[in-house]
Design a protein around this motif. Structure first.
Motif, short mmCIF file in Angstrom:
data_model
loop_
_atom_site.label_atom_id
_atom_site.label_comp_id
_atom_site.label_asym_id
_atom_site.label_seq_id
_atom_site.Cartn_x
_atom_site.Cartn_y
_atom_site.Cartn_z
N LEU A 53 0.86 -1.17 0.00
CA LEU A 53 0.00 0.00 0.00
C LEU A 53 0.90 1.23 0.00
O LEU A 53 1.68 1.43 0.95
CB LEU A 53 -0.92 0.00 1.23
CG LEU A 53 -1.84 1.21 1.35
CD1 LEU A 53 -2.82 1.27 0.17
CD2 LEU A 53 -2.59 1.18 2.68
N ASP A 54 0.82 2.03 -1.06
CA ASP A 54 1.68 3.21 -1.20
C ASP A 54 3.14 2.84 -0.98
O ASP A 54 3.90 3.55 -0.30
CB ASP A 54 1.25 4.32 -0.23
CG ASP A 54 -0.18 4.76 -0.49
OD1 ASP A 54 -0.63 4.65 -1.65
OD2 ASP A 54 -0.85 5.20 0.45
N ASP A 55 3.53 1.69 -1.55
CA ASP A 55 4.90 1.18 -1.52
C ASP A 55 5.37 0.74 -0.14
O ASP A 55 6.56 0.46 0.06
CB ASP A 55 5.88 2.17 -2.15
CG ASP A 55 5.61 2.37 -3.62
OD1 ASP A 55 5.39 1.36 -4.32
OD2 ASP A 55 5.59 3.53 -4.08
N GLU A 56 4.46 0.65 0.81
CA GLU A 56 4.76 0.08 2.12
C GLU A 56 4.24 -1.36 2.12
O GLU A 56 3.06 -1.60 1.84
CB GLU A 56 4.09 0.87 3.23
CG GLU A 56 4.59 2.30 3.38
CD GLU A 56 5.98 2.37 4.00
OE1 GLU A 56 6.35 1.42 4.72
OE2 GLU A 56 6.68 3.37 3.76
N LYS A 57 5.11 -2.32 2.45
CA LYS A 57 4.72 -3.72 2.39
C LYS A 57 3.63 -4.03 3.42
O LYS A 57 3.72 -3.63 4.58
CB LYS A 57 5.92 -4.63 2.61
CG LYS A 57 5.64 -6.10 2.30
CD LYS A 57 6.91 -6.94 2.33
CE LYS A 57 6.59 -8.38 1.94
NZ LYS A 57 7.83 -9.22 1.96
N LEU A 58 2.62 -4.76 2.97
CA LEU A 58 1.52 -5.17 3.82
C LEU A 58 1.74 -6.59 4.33
O LEU A 58 2.49 -7.38 3.73
CB LEU A 58 0.21 -5.11 3.03
CG LEU A 58 -0.25 -3.73 2.56
CD1 LEU A 58 -1.41 -3.87 1.59
CD2 LEU A 58 -0.64 -2.86 3.74
N PRO A 59 1.07 -6.96 5.43
CA PRO A 59 1.20 -8.34 5.92
C PRO A 59 0.64 -9.34 4.91
O PRO A 59 -0.27 -9.01 4.14
CB PRO A 59 0.35 -8.33 7.20
CG PRO A 59 0.20 -6.91 7.57
CD PRO A 59 0.23 -6.13 6.29
N PRO A 60 1.17 -10.55 4.89
CA PRO A 60 0.60 -11.59 4.03
C PRO A 60 -0.87 -11.84 4.38
O PRO A 60 -1.29 -11.67 5.52
CB PRO A 60 1.46 -12.82 4.33
CG PRO A 60 2.72 -12.28 4.93
CD PRO A 60 2.33 -11.04 5.66
N VAL A 61 -1.64 -12.26 3.37
CA VAL A 61 -3.05 -12.56 3.57
C VAL A 61 -3.21 -14.07 3.75
O VAL A 61 -2.67 -14.85 2.96
CB VAL A 61 -3.88 -12.09 2.37
CG1 VAL A 61 -5.35 -12.48 2.55
CG2 VAL A 61 -3.76 -10.57 2.19
N GLU A 62 -3.91 -14.45 4.77
CA GLU A 62 -4.17 -15.87 5.01
C GLU A 62 -5.32 -16.35 4.11
O GLU A 62 -6.16 -15.56 3.69
CB GLU A 62 -4.55 -16.10 6.48
CG GLU A 62 -3.46 -15.70 7.47
CD GLU A 62 -2.20 -16.52 7.30
OE1 GLU A 62 -2.31 -17.72 6.99
OE2 GLU A 62 -1.09 -15.96 7.48
N ARG A 63 -5.33 -17.63 3.82
CA ARG A 63 -6.44 -18.21 3.07
C ARG A 63 -7.73 -18.15 3.87
O ARG A 63 -7.71 -18.07 5.10
CB ARG A 63 -6.13 -19.65 2.70
CG ARG A 63 -5.05 -19.82 1.64
CD ARG A 63 -4.87 -21.29 1.31
NE ARG A 63 -3.77 -21.50 0.37
CZ ARG A 63 -3.32 -22.69 0.01
NH1 ARG A 63 -3.89 -23.78 0.50
NH2 ARG A 63 -2.32 -22.80 -0.84
N ASP A 64 -8.82 -18.22 3.13
CA ASP A 64 -10.16 -18.29 3.74
C ASP A 64 -10.49 -17.05 4.57
O ASP A 64 -11.19 -17.13 5.58
CB ASP A 64 -10.29 -19.55 4.61
CG ASP A 64 -10.02 -20.83 3.83
OD1 ASP A 64 -10.46 -20.91 2.67
OD2 ASP A 64 -9.36 -21.73 4.39
N THR A 65 -9.98 -15.90 4.14
CA THR A 65 -10.31 -14.64 4.82
C THR A 65 -11.28 -13.80 4.01
O THR A 65 -11.65 -12.70 4.42
CB THR A 65 -9.03 -13.82 5.08
OG1 THR A 65 -8.40 -13.55 3.82
CG2 THR A 65 -8.08 -14.56 5.99
N GLY A 66 -11.69 -14.30 2.83
CA GLY A 66 -12.60 -13.54 1.97
C GLY A 66 -11.91 -12.64 0.98
O GLY A 66 -12.57 -11.96 0.20
N TYR A 67 -10.58 -12.66 0.99
CA TYR A 67 -9.82 -11.85 0.03
C TYR A 67 -9.88 -12.48 -1.35
O TYR A 67 -9.75 -13.69 -1.50
CB TYR A 67 -8.36 -11.75 0.50
CG TYR A 67 -7.46 -10.92 -0.41
CD1 TYR A 67 -7.07 -9.64 -0.06
CD2 TYR A 67 -6.97 -11.44 -1.61
CE1 TYR A 67 -6.24 -8.88 -0.87
CE2 TYR A 67 -6.14 -10.69 -2.44
CZ TYR A 67 -5.78 -9.42 -2.06
OH TYR A 67 -4.96 -8.68 -2.88
#
Length: 540
Positions: free
Chosen positions: A171-185
């Protein structure tokens, strides 16, 4: 987690990026005092020429079809045949080899994905002095950080191997945390959410300025990951096989008057561009790496292959629906009439077959997060109807893209075709012209070479008004050049073939023996451009 950037961070990014100075407040208006047009540039990934309904496909794409019905469809528009070179060309206005973003034959110094020369700023940077605010959502695949290249805000989905659980995104070149499966993403929806959030913020805080939104979807690039409800709508659609659907697409293309001529013959012995035999074993007995006749497949293979195409269709269906959400937001803002919308693909559909990232679980539901499926050459041949070959090849199937242009205030035509040839290098000069400027001759004290592209604004009004001296390709040793109706093309380690694009877009009849002088002339033109682009790539 908020998606809005804090003011302090904005100031800091501009300071370190060394971008253009703040624009004159009056620059957001044209010479007559009216607000300059907004720009929405939408890029699909690995979409075939005929995948959209308005280009002959059976996939439901009502939002894009409506844009085509009320705007223009280009029939001879080209990309570079691969993802990252196309993205650099479209944003910088130069052939990627000239700006160190793809290889040149015999030139090792500059590499395949180097940093652009100082004289090649992106269109987002060049739009700033014209009063524009720029927003990016989705794939990037260009050198440098997004916000250092003229974009005010960005959601960068770098991990294209996990539509449901990306491990690398920013987000705006700041690394975001990994997304876990089954979170609706789901990547296609998340990219859209960010684009809409940027538009909402623009309407609230910057309504006096025009916007440039670069919406770069990862769909329908592999892995074939789609929402279960979308797959359900297509799961029985493709059981008749690839020959049946290819012929139906060709019939629709001819009926709508999009193209005439002939349908290319399926290349039964041509498989993926890169060979991964171990991956075929992982995928199991249902996978095939050639577009062999459908009636020669086993029942297991037919089931496996028809499901893959159903997932591909589901990904495109979802993308179109999400585009509809963005269009609705622009309508809600009262900006739809004054927004130029361009839609295209970075290359043709892909014949690749591989397994990456988290691997492939053959017991999992096809299209779900634990699976890793690719379209393959059977269905890629359908998606690129009526052309030959696939992504990476510089034959028409690899480098032809649909291009839709819609702009109620600027394009009077409704539902017309444009046969004028064009290339993604034309996008930058087109956008700059509608913004009231042109490509610079100098940037930050450095002389800027002439843009390789030409503005398509005259074509918006009348077909055939923009001539190109040449259109040129080189990728992964595949090469081609087009001048007028003549195209000279060669696959890797193969000799040149000559085709007349006016009568043979399907590239079925090689005329090099009948017109050796023309073939030689075009081969020299191609070589001359290698030298020219090598010199440009070596300059700063």
């Amino acid at each position: 987690m908020t998606m809005l950037r804090k003011p302090l961070i904005i100031t800091f990014v501009f300071a370190i990026a060394g971008l253009c100075p703040a624009s004159d407040p009056t620059s957001a208006q044209d010479s007559g005092g009216a607000r300059k047009p907004n720009i929405l540039l939408i890029m699909a990934d690995d979409l075939g020429f005929s995948d959209l309904g308005c280009y002959g496909g059976e996939i439901e794409t009502p939002n894009l079809d409506a844009l085509a019905a009320n705007g223009l469809r280009f029939t001879q528009f080209y990309n570079t045949a691969r993802c990252w070179p196309t993205r650099s060309a479209i944003l910088a206005g130069y052939y990627p080899q000239a700006i160190r973003r793809d290889k040149l034959p015999g030139v090792e110094k500059h590499g395949a994905r180097g940093s652009r020369p100082k004289w090649a700023p992106l269109v987002s940077t060049l739009l700033q002095p014209q009063g524009y605010r720029s927003y990016h959502s989705g794939k990037w695949h260009v050198d440098g950080d997004v916000t250092a290249n003229g974009f005010e805000r960005s959601y960068h989905l770098k991990d294209q191997s996990r539509f449901f659980s990306p491990q690398v995104h920013f987000l705006d070149d700041e690394k975001l945390p990994p997304v876990e499966r089954d979170t609706g993403y789901y990547g296609t929806i998340k990219v859209t959410d960010h684009a809409i959030e940027c538009l909402e913020d623009h309407a609230k805080n910057h309504a006096e300025k025009p916007f440039f939104t670069y919406l770069a979807y990862a769909a329908p690039h592999f892995p074939l990951h789609a929402l279960p409800e979308d797959i359900e709508r297509y799961k029985d659609k493709y059981q008749e096989g690839w020959e049946v659907h290819r012929e139906r697409r060709w019939q629709r293309i001819q009926e709508m008057g999009l193209l005439s001529g002939s349908l290319s013959a399926p290349e039964r012995k041509l498989g993926p561009p890169y060979d991964f035999p171990d991956h075929l074993e992982i995928l199991g007995d249902g996978e095939v790496n050639k577009p062999i006749p459908w009636d020669e497949l086993t029942e297991q293979q037919k089931e496996f292959q028809s499901m893959k195409m159903a997932i591909h269709a589901a990904m495109i269906d979802c993308m179109d629906r999400e585009i509809g959400r963005v269009l609705d937001k622009i309508r809600e803002m009262g900006e739809f009439e004054n927004t130029l919308i361009l839609f295209l693909s970075d290359n043709g559909a892909s014949a690749e077959i591989m397994v990456r990232a988290d691997g492939h679980d053959p017991e999992a539901e096809p299209g779900s997060a634990p699976t890793y499926l690719c379209l393959g050459p059977g269905w890629s041949t359908v998606c690129n109807t009526p052309f030959r070959r696939h992504k990476t090849w510089t034959h028409e199937g690899g480098c032809s893209t649909p291009l839709i242009a819609h702009w109620p205030k600027g394009i009077a035509a409704k539902g017309e075709f444009r046969t004028n040839p064009g290339h993604v290098v034309d996008i930058l000069p087109t956008l700059l012209e509608i913004a009231g400027t042109s490509p610079p001759t100098e940037y930050e004290g450095v002389s800027v070479p002439e843009s390789h592209g030409k503005s398509l604004v005259p074509v918006f009004e009348r077909d055939g008004t923009v001539d190109h001296d040449y259109i040129w390709w080189y990728h992964d040793e595949h090469r081609a050049v087009r001048q007028g109706d003549w195209k000279l093309v060669a696959a890797k380690k193969k000799p040149w073939s000559l085709y007349n694009m006016k009568t043979d877009r399907a590239e079925q009849t090689d005329l090099s023996a009948e017109h050796p002088a023309k073939a030689e002339e075009l081969a020299k033109l191609w070589e001359d451009k290698v030298t020219e682009f090598a010199n440009l790539a070596g300059s700063d």
